[in-house]
Design a protein around this motif. Structure first.
Motif, PDB file in Angstrom:
ATOM      1  N   SER B  31       4.981   5.842  -6.852  1.00  0.00           N
ATOM      2  CA  SER B  31       5.143   7.048  -7.713  1.00  0.00           C
ATOM      3  C   SER B  31       5.198   6.463  -9.128  1.00  0.00           C
ATOM      4  N   ASP B  32       5.544   5.401  -9.373  1.00  0.00           N
ATOM      5  CA  ASP B  32       5.421   4.804 -10.646  1.00  0.00           C
ATOM      6  C   ASP B  32       4.011   4.503 -11.304  1.00  0.00           C
ATOM      7  N   ALA B  33       3.241   4.140 -10.163  1.00  0.00           N
ATOM      8  CA  ALA B  33       1.904   3.781 -10.574  1.00  0.00           C
ATOM      9  C   ALA B  33       0.887   4.923 -10.409  1.00  0.00           C
ATOM     10  N   ILE B  34       1.205   6.036  -9.940  1.00  0.00           N
ATOM     11  CA  ILE B  34       0.531   7.473  -9.983  1.00  0.00           C
ATOM     12  C   ILE B  34       0.924   7.788 -11.363  1.00  0.00           C
ATOM     13  N   ASP B  35       2.200   7.612 -11.721  1.00  0.00           N
ATOM     14  CA  ASP B  35       2.414   8.485 -12.974  1.00  0.00           C
ATOM     15  C   ASP B  35       1.894   7.555 -14.161  1.00  0.00           C
ATOM     16  N   ALA B  36       1.693   6.215 -14.037  1.00  0.00           N
ATOM     17  CA  ALA B  36       1.177   5.389 -15.019  1.00  0.00           C
ATOM     18  C   ALA B  36      -0.196   5.816 -15.309  1.00  0.00           C
ATOM     19  N   VAL B  37      -1.189   6.132 -14.020  1.00  0.00           N
ATOM     20  CA  VAL B  37      -2.424   6.585 -14.021  1.00  0.00           C
ATOM     21  C   VAL B  37      -2.694   8.190 -15.003  1.00  0.00           C
ATOM     22  N   GLU B  38      -1.550   8.732 -14.517  1.00  0.00           N
ATOM     23  CA  GLU B  38      -1.632  10.155 -15.255  1.00  0.00           C
ATOM     24  C   GLU B  38      -1.358  10.162 -16.696  1.00  0.00           C
ATOM     25  N   SER B  39      -0.448   9.216 -17.042  1.00  0.00           N
ATOM     26  CA  SER B  39      -0.135   9.175 -18.578  1.00  0.00           C
ATOM     27  C   SER B  39      -1.477   8.683 -19.285  1.00  0.00           C
ATOM     28  N   VAL B  40      -1.839   7.572 -18.737  1.00  0.00           N
ATOM     29  CA  VAL B  40      -2.960   6.973 -19.494  1.00  0.00           C
ATOM     30  C   VAL B  40      -4.314   8.071 -19.541  1.00  0.00           C
ATOM     31  N   CYS B  41      -4.352   8.597 -18.604  1.00  0.00           N
ATOM     32  CA  CYS B  41      -5.529   9.801 -18.603  1.00  0.00           C
ATOM     33  C   CYS B  41      -5.327  11.021 -19.538  1.00  0.00           C
ATOM     34  N   LYS B  42      -3.984  11.104 -19.865  1.00  0.00           N
ATOM     35  CA  LYS B  42      -3.615  12.192 -20.896  1.00  0.00           C
ATOM     36  C   LYS B  42      -3.867  11.423 -22.368  1.00  0.00           C
ATOM     37  N   GLU B  43      -3.431  10.303 -22.458  1.00  0.00           N
ATOM     38  CA  GLU B  43      -3.551   9.589 -23.671  1.00  0.00           C
ATOM     39  C   GLU B  43      -4.879   9.255 -24.004  1.00  0.00           C
ATOM     40  N   LEU B  44      -5.909   9.120 -23.191  1.00  0.00           N
ATOM     41  CA  LEU B  44      -7.321   8.933 -23.159  1.00  0.00           C
ATOM     42  C   LEU B  44      -7.963  10.337 -23.479  1.00  0.00           C
ATOM     43  N   ASN B  45      -7.159  11.565 -23.317  1.00  0.00           N
ATOM     44  CA  ASN B  45      -7.842  12.735 -23.202  1.00  0.00           C
ATOM     45  C   ASN B  45      -8.658  13.032 -22.182  1.00  0.00           C
ATOM     46  N   GLN B  46      -8.635  12.423 -21.080  1.00  0.00           N
ATOM     47  CA  GLN B  46      -9.557  12.453 -19.930  1.00  0.00           C
ATOM     48  C   GLN B  46      -9.197  13.927 -19.143  1.00  0.00           C
ATOM     49  N   LYS B  47     -10.517  14.920 -19.206  1.00  0.00           N
ATOM     50  CA  LYS B  47     -10.121  16.177 -18.705  1.00  0.00           C
ATOM     51  C   LYS B  47      -9.626  16.161 -17.217  1.00  0.00           C
ATOM     52  N   SER B  48     -10.340  15.377 -16.488  1.00  0.00           N
ATOM     53  CA  SER B  48      -9.900  15.199 -15.135  1.00  0.00           C
ATOM     54  C   SER B  48      -9.075  13.960 -14.514  1.00  0.00           C
ATOM     55  N   LEU B  49      -8.147  13.978 -13.735  1.00  0.00           N
ATOM     56  CA  LEU B  49      -7.625  12.937 -13.259  1.00  0.00           C
ATOM     57  C   LEU B  49      -8.264  12.181 -12.028  1.00  0.00           C
ATOM     58  N   PRO B  50      -8.403  11.113 -12.064  1.00  0.00           N
ATOM     59  CA  PRO B  50      -9.006  10.447 -10.768  1.00  0.00           C
ATOM     60  C   PRO B  50      -8.232  10.664  -9.559  1.00  0.00           C
ATOM     61  N   GLU B  51      -9.238  10.853  -8.289  1.00  0.00           N
ATOM     62  CA  GLU B  51      -8.153  10.824  -7.044  1.00  0.00           C
ATOM     63  C   GLU B  51      -7.629   9.422  -7.190  1.00  0.00           C
ATOM     64  N   ILE B  52      -6.457   9.250  -6.645  1.00  0.00           N
ATOM     65  CA  ILE B  52      -5.845   7.999  -6.378  1.00  0.00           C
ATOM     66  C   ILE B  52      -5.714   7.812  -4.857  1.00  0.00           C
ATOM     67  N   HIS B  53      -5.911   6.675  -4.467  1.00  0.00           N
ATOM     68  CA  HIS B  53      -6.081   6.225  -3.182  1.00  0.00           C
ATOM     69  C   HIS B  53      -5.093   4.972  -3.073  1.00  0.00           C
ATOM     70  N   ILE B  54      -3.908   5.255  -2.317  1.00  0.00           N
ATOM     71  CA  ILE B  54      -2.823   4.230  -2.210  1.00  0.00           C
ATOM     72  C   ILE B  54      -3.234   3.451  -0.957  1.00  0.00           C
ATOM     73  N   MET B  55      -3.262   2.092  -1.134  1.00  0.00           N
ATOM     74  CA  MET B  55      -3.413   1.351   0.237  1.00  0.00           C
ATOM     75  C   MET B  55      -2.108   0.514   0.189  1.00  0.00           C
ATOM     76  N   LEU B  56      -1.325   0.718   1.229  1.00  0.00           N
ATOM     77  CA  LEU B  56      -0.162   0.000   1.360  1.00  0.00           C
ATOM     78  C   LEU B  56      -0.132  -1.169   2.276  1.00  0.00           C
ATOM     79  N   ASN B  57       0.182  -2.409   1.937  1.00  0.00           N
ATOM     80  CA  ASN B  57      -0.021  -3.517   2.684  1.00  0.00           C
ATOM     81  C   ASN B  57       1.208  -4.230   2.877  1.00  0.00           C
ATOM     82  N   ASP B  58       1.671  -4.724   4.050  1.00  0.00           N
ATOM     83  CA  ASP B  58       2.457  -5.726   4.494  1.00  0.00           C
ATOM     84  C   ASP B  58       2.195  -6.268   5.881  1.00  0.00           C
TER      85      ASP B  58
END
Lengths: 324, 324
Positions: B31-58
């Motif tokens: 969730s922190d990682a997704i929020d970070a992407v969103e806030s950077v996109c806002k900061e850079l005035n990007q119109k559309s957010l990228p689709e985010i694909h989370i790959m969880l590894n263990d």
């Protein structure tokens, strides 16, 4: 094979295996797909094979831990990357335009999405699906729901597939326009009969049966073709109908449950059906009557197969390519 | 944040969360990682957010079923695609150049890959890791193994990350060149002492202790920097060392095991350590002595923390970017 030739040779080929289940056959299907990519690359004299990324999908309730435990062994003989993408294939599963090939090796009788699936309850008395005693609007309601859900399925895959990406799917179908005369619908009719027999002995309430409809639909070849054309994202490269014989039924059942060596066709069919749909019956009728229900159903199916030894299922296998 | 600015705005951003574990904190980190992407996109005035694909590894032994069960809820509040990619991060996990950002939020003390990890057995008598009574070649063997494994880890990630892709990782480290004087190594020394106490009472064979070395290494900041430079694929954008206080220790322990409200630092540390390493001890010493071992260890750790209330762990957090 054709599916790989049609996509321009990528460095990474992502294959999304939908409805992968968790049986021993899951990775056999994946292995076939990898072998197909390799043989096409040889045929086209490509120097290097693409990296293959397998994305295995099934519902979140699938046993992924068991499946994941077998990856390391599998990857030793089949170099590839394997990930798991849980979720319903009536919704989006993968990012836009990231999938090259999407096989759906063993689609169950089309399960409707959500609870809105089956027709309004209480109006299809004594049945659990479409049967000769169903009022006409029951078939109509099932058909509409199929069109809606199947279109949604196609739309989601079209968004996920790359340009020219391909999809192969196999689903339980019917040959005749009239669903009450053959195959899977007769199987379901016998299940309704088992329930009605139990109702006549006071074991199940008749109202419970009247208010239950299986969220499954077996379309005709024409319905599948029309639905694909209407949705508009895919061109049909080939579509064929075939009967599922004893061997395939056994293979399919083996994926879901243990089948004894000398089991009859009826026993295998009932076991496979029970594995695939028991949770639906449990939540409506309660777990306590399940053993009796499926024992009665098994007896009725024995009678059915003694009358119709070829009374198995019909499948449709379609190979489609994304056109827009 | 910086990690997202550095990658050219893609339509799909793939984030590989390594060592995701299966506790409630797994999706908090995502969730922190997704929020970070969103806030950077806002900061850079990007119109559309990228689709985010989370790959969880263990590791494949992780409980992925439990984790997968929480995806649907999570995706309702955080639109993204989530997949699971099981395997050891000392090997390749993802196809070439497909990952944009790779966070490793809670790297455990660096676990050596394979059984060749720890130094030759029988030559580090009375110890389970590097201690002040270890012969010099023990530190040397551990250091070499760290260099080999960490370099392998970096090489694999460099292959998987896109050009300019970024990685953040946190690992347990040591401040002093001499590992026998602080932090995690003193914790391990007390574990060895608990085992030796049991040996003196005939509960464990001394030879068993002599032939066991923990496959963990806590490098210095200099060692991490040198290893990154030597491997050559990454530029260090920032690297910092910090002490892990009570709160973080509790948070980390909570991910792995249930911790009582009024537990002491020692209890939390031992519980967390037991959860993370018990399987190693069980396969060498047998399951039957585990409760006694960790009870004795807990008493020794209580004594340790009463002498050194700040005797927690040191972490290194590094942010690196792929340069070739």
């Amino acid at each position: 094979m054709e599916a790989f030739k049609n996509t321009s040779s990528p460095k990474v080929m992502t294959i999304a295996d939908l409805g992968c289940s968790s049986g021993p056959n899951t990775l056999v299907a994946v292995s076939d797909a990898i072998d197909a990519v390799e043989s096409v690359c040889k045929e086209l004299n490509q120097k290097s094979l693409p990296e293959i990324h397998i994305m295995l999908n099934d519902l979140p309730s699938n046993d992924f831990n068991g499946l994941i435990g077998s990856f390391e062994d599998f990857k030793r003989s089949h170099p590839c990357f394997i990930s798991v993408a849980p979720g319903s294939f009536y919704g989006r599963l993968f990012p836009t335009q990231t999938i090259h090939f999407c096989p759906l090796f063993h689609m169950p009788p089309l399960a409707f999405s959500g609870s809105s699936g089956a027709p309004k309850t209480g109006l299809n008395k004594g049945n659990v699906s479409i049967s000769k005693t169903s009022p006409p609007f029951v078939l109509e309601a099932y058909t509409k729901q199929f069109e809606r859900d199947f279109s949604q399925f196609l739309k989601c895959r079209a968004e996920e597939l790359i340009h020219d990406g391909c999809m192969v799917f196999t689903l339980v179908a019917r040959k005749d326009e009239d669903p009450s005369v053959e195959g899977i619908y007769l199987h379901w009719e016998l299940l309704a009969q088992a329930l009605m027999d139990m109702a006549s002995q006071g074991i199940v309430e008749t109202e419970k049966i009247d208010s239950f409809n299986l969220p499954f639909y077996a379309p005709t070849s024409k319905e599948v073709k029309n639905a694909i054309k209407r949705e508009g994202s895919f061109a049909i490269k080939s579509i064929r109908m075939f009967d599922v014989g004893w061997g395939e039924a056994r293979d399919h059942a083996c994926e879901h449950c243990k089948v004894e060596e000398n089991a009859t066709t009826a026993q295998i069919t009932v076991k496979s059906m029970r594995a695939g749909s028991e949770s639906l019956f449990v939540s409506h009728f309660g777990a306590e009557i399940m053993d009796e229900l499926f024992e009665r159903y098994s007896s009725l199916m024995e009678g059915y197969f003694s009358m119709y030894p070829d009374g198995g299922l019909t499948n449709i296998c379609a190979f489609v390519q994304k056109i827009k």
